[in-house]
Enzyme design. Structure first.
Site, PDB file in Angstrom:
ATOM      1  N   SER A 123      39.503  47.655  38.526  1.00  0.00           N
ATOM      2  CA  SER A 123      39.906  46.814  39.649  1.00  0.00           C
ATOM      3  C   SER A 123      38.788  46.730  40.691  1.00  0.00           C
ATOM      4  O   SER A 123      38.403  45.645  41.132  1.00  0.00           O
ATOM      5  CB  SER A 123      41.186  47.380  40.268  1.00  0.00           C
ATOM      6  OG  SER A 123      41.554  46.643  41.408  1.00  0.00           O
TER       7      SER A 123
ATOM      8  N   ARG B 153      50.720  46.138  38.798  1.00  0.00           N
ATOM      9  CA  ARG B 153      50.612  47.602  38.933  1.00  0.00           C
ATOM     10  C   ARG B 153      51.363  48.091  40.163  1.00  0.00           C
ATOM     11  O   ARG B 153      52.012  49.144  40.144  1.00  0.00           O
ATOM     12  CB  ARG B 153      49.151  48.022  39.037  1.00  0.00           C
ATOM     13  CG  ARG B 153      48.393  47.937  37.720  1.00  0.00           C
ATOM     14  CD  ARG B 153      46.883  48.051  37.955  1.00  0.00           C
ATOM     15  NE  ARG B 153      46.517  49.309  38.581  1.00  0.00           N
ATOM     16  CZ  ARG B 153      45.425  49.507  39.319  1.00  0.00           C
ATOM     17  NH1 ARG B 153      44.575  48.514  39.522  1.00  0.00           N
ATOM     18  NH2 ARG B 153      45.168  50.669  39.852  1.00  0.00           N
TER      19      ARG B 153
ATOM     20  N   LYS C  50      35.714  43.285  40.943  1.00  0.00           N
ATOM     21  CA  LYS C  50      35.523  42.479  42.145  1.00  0.00           C
ATOM     22  C   LYS C  50      34.141  42.710  42.739  1.00  0.00           C
ATOM     23  O   LYS C  50      33.442  41.779  43.128  1.00  0.00           O
ATOM     24  CB  LYS C  50      36.594  42.831  43.187  1.00  0.00           C
ATOM     25  CG  LYS C  50      37.975  42.301  42.812  1.00  0.00           C
ATOM     26  CD  LYS C  50      39.046  42.723  43.786  1.00  0.00           C
ATOM     27  CE  LYS C  50      39.236  44.230  43.793  1.00  0.00           C
ATOM     28  NZ  LYS C  50      40.429  44.663  44.519  1.00  0.00           N
TER      29      LYS C  50
ATOM     30  N   HIS D  24      30.901  50.201  48.863  1.00  0.00           N
ATOM     31  CA  HIS D  24      32.342  49.990  48.765  1.00  0.00           C
ATOM     32  C   HIS D  24      33.054  51.272  49.179  1.00  0.00           C
ATOM     33  O   HIS D  24      32.679  52.363  48.756  1.00  0.00           O
ATOM     34  CB  HIS D  24      32.744  49.632  47.335  1.00  0.00           C
ATOM     35  CG  HIS D  24      34.233  49.506  47.174  1.00  0.00           C
ATOM     36  ND1 HIS D  24      34.923  48.382  47.539  1.00  0.00           N
ATOM     37  CD2 HIS D  24      35.167  50.396  46.729  1.00  0.00           C
ATOM     38  CE1 HIS D  24      36.210  48.559  47.315  1.00  0.00           C
ATOM     39  NE2 HIS D  24      36.388  49.776  46.821  1.00  0.00           N
TER      40      HIS D  24
ATOM     41  N   ASP E 231      42.246  40.600  37.965  1.00  0.00           N
ATOM     42  CA  ASP E 231      42.567  41.754  38.807  1.00  0.00           C
ATOM     43  C   ASP E 231      43.707  41.433  39.750  1.00  0.00           C
ATOM     44  O   ASP E 231      44.593  42.255  39.967  1.00  0.00           O
ATOM     45  CB  ASP E 231      41.356  42.209  39.611  1.00  0.00           C
ATOM     46  CG  ASP E 231      41.736  43.364  40.537  1.00  0.00           C
ATOM     47  OD1 ASP E 231      42.070  44.431  39.999  1.00  0.00           O
ATOM     48  OD2 ASP E 231      41.740  43.188  41.766  1.00  0.00           O
TER      49      ASP E 231
END
Lengths: 444, 444
Positions: A185, A170, A189, A84, A163
């Site tokens: 967050s 947010r 995911k 990621h 999320d």
């Protein structure tokens, strides 16, 4: 009264640690609507000021993960490892890394997002390949993953709905820049995709979300601790984002660059920074996945599979299995191309001293190649090609950037924006290190 | 982008001072709905943590005041001075003070609230007088004020709608206990009534909103500074709320006690603490309104007007002008009375050592005499009569409290609750000072 939303907000406001039950009830309530949005944002702001302990962050991540669908991928054999990135400009690493890691024997179950703001998204890049579908169902995802070794899909609306809701809140209440909220967050995911281990590319610099090394390291450490507490081994590289990664920014242009590297990896002259980051991340993935003893051995294996064309073959197979045009990747001239090119030349002699990477990312959005809001559509053809990178010596009038754009853009305005975003200095400034640090790794 | 709600939230979150324009735009947006409730609460929580400067608090108060109707009362001659209490249990001071100050030559344009939670409200008490209307229109308010010297009405929905909205949000998001927000809430309503000066009764103790002297003093100072910056001279007394004020708690019961004091002020044996606080506040009002040189002279004048029956005559006139039954105040037995009385006796010999004043206030709510939410209706008849106050020596079996209640209440449960709320100690504990401090006053 004890566990009403107002009570939970007050408890956090006063700096006390929330229990797992309190956090779960709050998250469940936010999704169901029992907790009002105005209570959710008050808690988010209290968390911004008070922070969260490791236990609290794990509970938040878990609750957000459990708010939606979660894959287990038991039917897919082999070590499943994913990567990621915290997001950058020109960050096309996943497109090379996923087939490369697959070619090295890993399984890469990659769920990605779309571009938003100044950072691009893997899904948008993939969709500039004609026919490529990122909307595979659960079954097909497993099939492609088993067959190719990697599969690249979008997060369905069923993944971590908490999320989606909390992030939207947010975004408009000044509570984005908060480590525990970022961690929950990302991981709520990412861990939904069923990966067995995770490597993070935490970008640092003026094109990244984290502008300083210290903040990036803090985020990396928190991500690793929470991921591991949730049973997913994790490590991170901090990598430079003080200029776009590689030579291209823009969806189809980036696909071209990816194809260039995958096909001609053995030859000289292909993007060095992009290849380096990809190999370094792959080395970590291979070590975590048990395909290499140590990062050095991992890097050697990855280099071999890139140079011998195995990664390129995996990429072609991925494109075919996900419905994309193999002809288009074999002959990238078939990819979308913008009608106009504008060359921006250096106004003076000197060195490329500084790039405002975020401004360059926003320029892509302005050209139509990115999004300001989630519902915007993206033009795959437009973008920027960089001819020189930080530290390079340049002459007056030497081409620095070619802008691929649609008719609507005023050349003078584009030149002005590029002039403000790329600084040419008389003296060569030191170029930031590409791979800044490795975080974690005590587990292997 | 610069003054979007999200930007304003971030600015406050980062500890920067908001401009008057930013605050006004935010408040206007909250009322119009352009600023979402979830953004309002995020800003409120950021203010909770970051505080507000004097300039910011003045701007917030001004913006909230300007969100609604504001009286000027130019047609009413004479010095207009009002009092505001931060709220307590058995706090019936306004009912004596307003006619008393009127009898001393001031004009008291009093807008009050209803009881909420453990604290009572002046409107509820007044409405236990049959026929008494607190919903006078603007013109009638001025007429009664000119004729009687005082008028007592509720805040119309047109006064400070921004406060109504923000308070409802604060109540459920843990942002009530925040000095600048409390100041803006109080003054945006109080300054709308058109008073020329203001005396504050800031309660301190376990039945008050502010539990410690330090916090009460901080609030008092902030209220005074903001009020004076807005052109309304102001001072404050800190007074004790570690036991109910006077001998009664409950709407009709408190009206009886008020009538008792107003009618028989010259005689011995009437509520001492209640009378003392009233006289001290009246002295400050008279000084601020120019009717006395110094508080001592003010107190002397007030004492005279109470003892000679002038205040009682003003009260009767007020009741008549606002549609209330003068017969009922002349003969308080006509006021509502609960069907059952329960006497709670001292379980041991000793001294009244401590009262949990907030719990006693909540007991009234349970009996039906107060509200947990704004839409609850109030039973005027129920309540508590205290026979002994803090410090008093008591024998075993000596009556401490008489509970006036409806049939539905379980006597054993009531006794248990009173037993938990009133502590009888072997050794006499020191009784807190009634008038703790005077804050402000450098202006007169």
């Amino acid at each position: 009264m004890r566990s009403s939303p107002a009570w939970i907000i007050q408890k956090k406001r006063d700096g006390k640690e929330l229990t797992e039950t309190e956090i779960r009830e709050f998250v469940t309530g936010v999704v169901s609507g029992e907790v009002a949005d105005y209570q959710a944002t008050a808690l988010l702001m209290a968390i911004f000021f008070r922070g969260m302990s490791l236990d609290e962050t794990v509970a938040l991540t878990q609750a957000m993960l459990e708010s939606g669908e979660r894959y287990t991928l038991n039917e897919v054999p082999g070590p499943k490892v994913d990567k990621h990135s915290t997001g950058g400009v020109g960050d096309k690493v996943s497109l090379i890394l996923a087939p490369l890691a697959a070619a090295c024997g890993l399984r890469v179950p990659m769920m990605s997002g779309r571009g938003l703001g100044h950072t691009g998204g893997t899904l948008d890049k993939l969709e500039s390949i004609p026919g490529f579908s990122t909307a595979l169902d659960r079954e097909r995802f497993g099939q492609v993953l088993s067959k190719v070794g990697c599969a690249m899909i979008g997060q369905s609306a069923r993944v971590a709905p908490a999320d989606r809701k909390l992030y939207a809140l947010r975004d408009v209440t000044g509570t984005v820049e908060c480590v525990p909220l970022i961690v929950a967050s990302i991981l709520s995911k990412k861990l939904a995709e069923g990966t067995g281990a995770l490597v993070l590319d935490v970008k640092v610099g003026n094109g990244a979300f984290m502008k300083t090394r210290a903040k990036a390291a803090q985020l990396a450490k928190a991500l690793i601790r929470v991921s591991e507490r949730m049973g997913v081994p994790c490590r991170a590289l901090l990598t430079d984002m003080s200029q776009p990664l590689g030579y291209t920014v823009g969806n189809a242009l980036e696909i071209r660059e990816v194809i260039e590297i995958l096909r001609n990896a053995g030859e000289a002259g292909t993007s060095c920074d992009l290849k380096e980051v990809t190999l370094a991340l792959c080395a970590q993935m291979l070590e975590l996945g048990g395909k290499a003893r140590g990062a050095a051995q991992g890097r050697k294996l990855a280099r071999e599979k890139l140079d011998d064309g195995s990664a390129w073959r995996s990429f072609r197979e991925l494109v075919r299995e996900q419905g994309g045009s193999v002809d288009a990747v074999d002959d990238p001239d078939r990819l979308a191309r913008a009608p106009r090119q504008l060359v921006y030349a250096s106004p003076r002699k000197g060195h490329v001293g500084r790039m405002d990477t975020e401004a360059l990312g926003r320029l892509l959005v302005e050209l139509g190649g990115g999004r300001m809001k989630a519902t915007d559509t993206v033009d795959p053809a437009v973008g920027l090609v960089f001819h020189r990178k930080l530290g390079a010596r340049v002459e007056v009038g030497e081409p620095l950037v070619t802008v691929h754009h649609q008719d609507a853009h005023d050349p003078e305005r584009l030149r002005l924006q590029l002039g403000r975003s790329i600084e040419i200095t008389r003296i060569r400034k030191p170029v930031p290190k590409l791979i800044i640090a490795t975080v974690g790794g005590q587990l292997s």
